[in-house]
Design an enzyme around this catalytic site. Structure first.
Site, mmCIF file in Angstrom:
data_model
loop_
_atom_site.group_PDB
_atom_site.id
_atom_site.type_symbol
_atom_site.label_atom_id
_atom_site.label_comp_id
_atom_site.label_asym_id
_atom_site.label_seq_id
_atom_site.Cartn_x
_atom_site.Cartn_y
_atom_site.Cartn_z
ATOM 1 N N HIS A 17 10.854 -0.172 3.717
ATOM 2 C CA HIS A 17 11.945 -0.040 3.075
ATOM 3 C C HIS A 17 13.205 -0.013 3.859
ATOM 4 O O HIS A 17 14.031 -0.679 3.599
ATOM 5 C CB HIS A 17 11.826 1.188 2.236
ATOM 6 C CG HIS A 17 10.985 1.289 1.119
ATOM 7 N ND1 HIS A 17 10.150 2.434 0.920
ATOM 8 C CD2 HIS A 17 10.909 0.570 -0.172
ATOM 9 C CE1 HIS A 17 9.189 2.235 -0.173
ATOM 10 N NE2 HIS A 17 9.670 1.144 -0.707
ATOM 11 N N LYS A 41 5.035 4.826 -12.851
ATOM 12 C CA LYS A 41 4.692 5.454 -11.848
ATOM 13 C C LYS A 41 4.982 7.175 -12.010
ATOM 14 O O LYS A 41 6.019 7.459 -12.635
ATOM 15 C CB LYS A 41 5.433 5.091 -10.411
ATOM 16 C CG LYS A 41 5.161 3.624 -10.020
ATOM 17 C CD LYS A 41 5.868 3.548 -8.845
ATOM 18 C CE LYS A 41 5.535 1.877 -8.363
ATOM 19 N NZ LYS A 41 6.409 1.312 -7.420
ATOM 20 N N ARG A 90 7.082 -8.763 -0.627
ATOM 21 C CA ARG A 90 6.020 -8.894 0.040
ATOM 22 C C ARG A 90 4.874 -9.946 -0.364
ATOM 23 O O ARG A 90 5.145 -10.731 -1.316
ATOM 24 C CB ARG A 90 5.159 -7.599 -0.035
ATOM 25 C CG ARG A 90 5.909 -6.221 0.668
ATOM 26 C CD ARG A 90 5.289 -5.001 0.233
ATOM 27 N NE ARG A 90 5.465 -5.030 -1.256
ATOM 28 C CZ ARG A 90 5.159 -3.877 -2.280
ATOM 29 N NH1 ARG A 90 4.582 -2.695 -1.324
ATOM 30 N NH2 ARG A 90 5.250 -3.770 -3.375
ATOM 31 N N SER A 128 4.006 2.500 -0.702
ATOM 32 C CA SER A 128 4.348 3.845 -0.703
ATOM 33 C C SER A 128 2.937 4.368 -1.391
ATOM 34 O O SER A 128 2.529 5.560 -0.771
ATOM 35 C CB SER A 128 5.368 4.305 -1.727
ATOM 36 O OG SER A 128 6.683 4.079 -1.194
HETATM 37 O O1 PNS Z 1 10.168 0.446 -6.001
HETATM 38 P P1 PNS Z 1 9.935 0.240 -7.397
HETATM 39 O O2 PNS Z 1 8.939 1.140 -8.260
HETATM 40 O O3 PNS Z 1 9.061 -1.201 -7.493
HETATM 41 O O4 PNS Z 1 11.086 0.055 -8.140
HETATM 42 C C1 PNS Z 1 11.064 -0.242 -9.429
HETATM 43 C C2 PNS Z 1 12.701 -0.130 -10.094
HETATM 44 C C3 PNS Z 1 12.745 1.535 -10.212
HETATM 45 C C4 PNS Z 1 13.675 -0.810 -9.291
HETATM 46 C C5 PNS Z 1 12.494 -0.149 -11.533
HETATM 47 O O5 PNS Z 1 11.550 0.354 -12.188
HETATM 48 C C6 PNS Z 1 13.844 -0.119 -12.270
HETATM 49 O O6 PNS Z 1 14.914 -0.873 -12.071
HETATM 50 N N1 PNS Z 1 14.130 0.908 -12.782
HETATM 51 C C7 PNS Z 1 15.322 1.392 -13.583
HETATM 52 C C8 PNS Z 1 15.252 1.013 -15.026
HETATM 53 C C9 PNS Z 1 15.536 -0.295 -15.295
HETATM 54 O O7 PNS Z 1 16.767 -0.809 -15.213
HETATM 55 N N2 PNS Z 1 14.339 -1.004 -15.943
HETATM 56 C C10 PNS Z 1 14.507 -2.474 -16.012
HETATM 57 C C11 PNS Z 1 14.386 -3.408 -15.252
HETATM 58 S S1 PNS Z 1 12.926 -4.479 -15.819
#
Ligand code: PNS
Length: 168
Positions: A17, A41, A90, A128
């Protein structure tokens, strides 16, 4: 002023990150690293803890700020005047999920573009989740975790191991 948002769970922030944050900070005037909720998660650290961890590891980057938000990313970007979402990409497995999220975010906010930075080869398979699993079994994480958060991470791992031992 070009402002980008780098969203993620960051549970915890890894060197992978951090590498993306450092590269994004050279591409944009301002980068907001935003700790967000991923409904799929169950996090180890609270939003506040993750925000503080990110603050500590990005202290050397003058144009990077850290925030947390528990709503939609597309809305957050609109509120903060961000025109670009930065994500790390990735090997293989990330593509489908990231592509879908980029499409959804653009549908919700048509002014928003997603920009993918390919992970450095040494972080290509780092996540992570893998760090947490390695940490649980006591592996050396010095190549994967920023030194500023190592103690906090190890403490939390010990706490979890003790809780598991105490269970009947
Ligand atoms: O590190 P991650 O878990 O891959 O990040 C995913 C994240 C937190 C960026 C994604 O779940 C997100 O954008 N969450 C906020 C809610 C949202 O906007 N969801 C719609 C996107 S499909």
């Amino acid at each position: 002023m070009k402002i980008a948002v780098y969203p993620g769970s960051f549970d915890p922030v890894t060197n992978g990150h951090l590498n993306i944050i450092e590269r994004a900070s050279r591409l944009f005037d301002q980068v907001i690293v935003c700790v967000m909720v991923n409904c799929e998660k169950k996090p180890l650290f609270s939003l506040e803890e993750r925000k503080n961890q990110l603050r500590r590891v990005t202290r050397h980057l003058a144009n990077v700020t850290v925030d947390a938000y528990d709503g939609l990313l597309a809305e957050y970007a609109r509120e903060r005047g961000c025109c670009t979402i930065v994500k790390g990409l990735r090997a293989g497995s990330d593509f489908e999920k990231e592509f879908q999220m980029a499409m959804v975010n653009r549908k919700l906010n048509p002014d928003l573009d997603s920009l993918f930075l390919t992970a450095e080869h040494q972080y290509m398979y780092l996540s992570s989740s893998a760090v947490k699993e390695m940490g649980y079994y006591g592996a050396d994480l010095s190549d994967f975790l920023p030194s500023q958060i190592m103690d906090e991470f190890e403490e939390r791992m010990k706490k979890i191991a003790n809780m598991k031992e105490a269970q009947p």
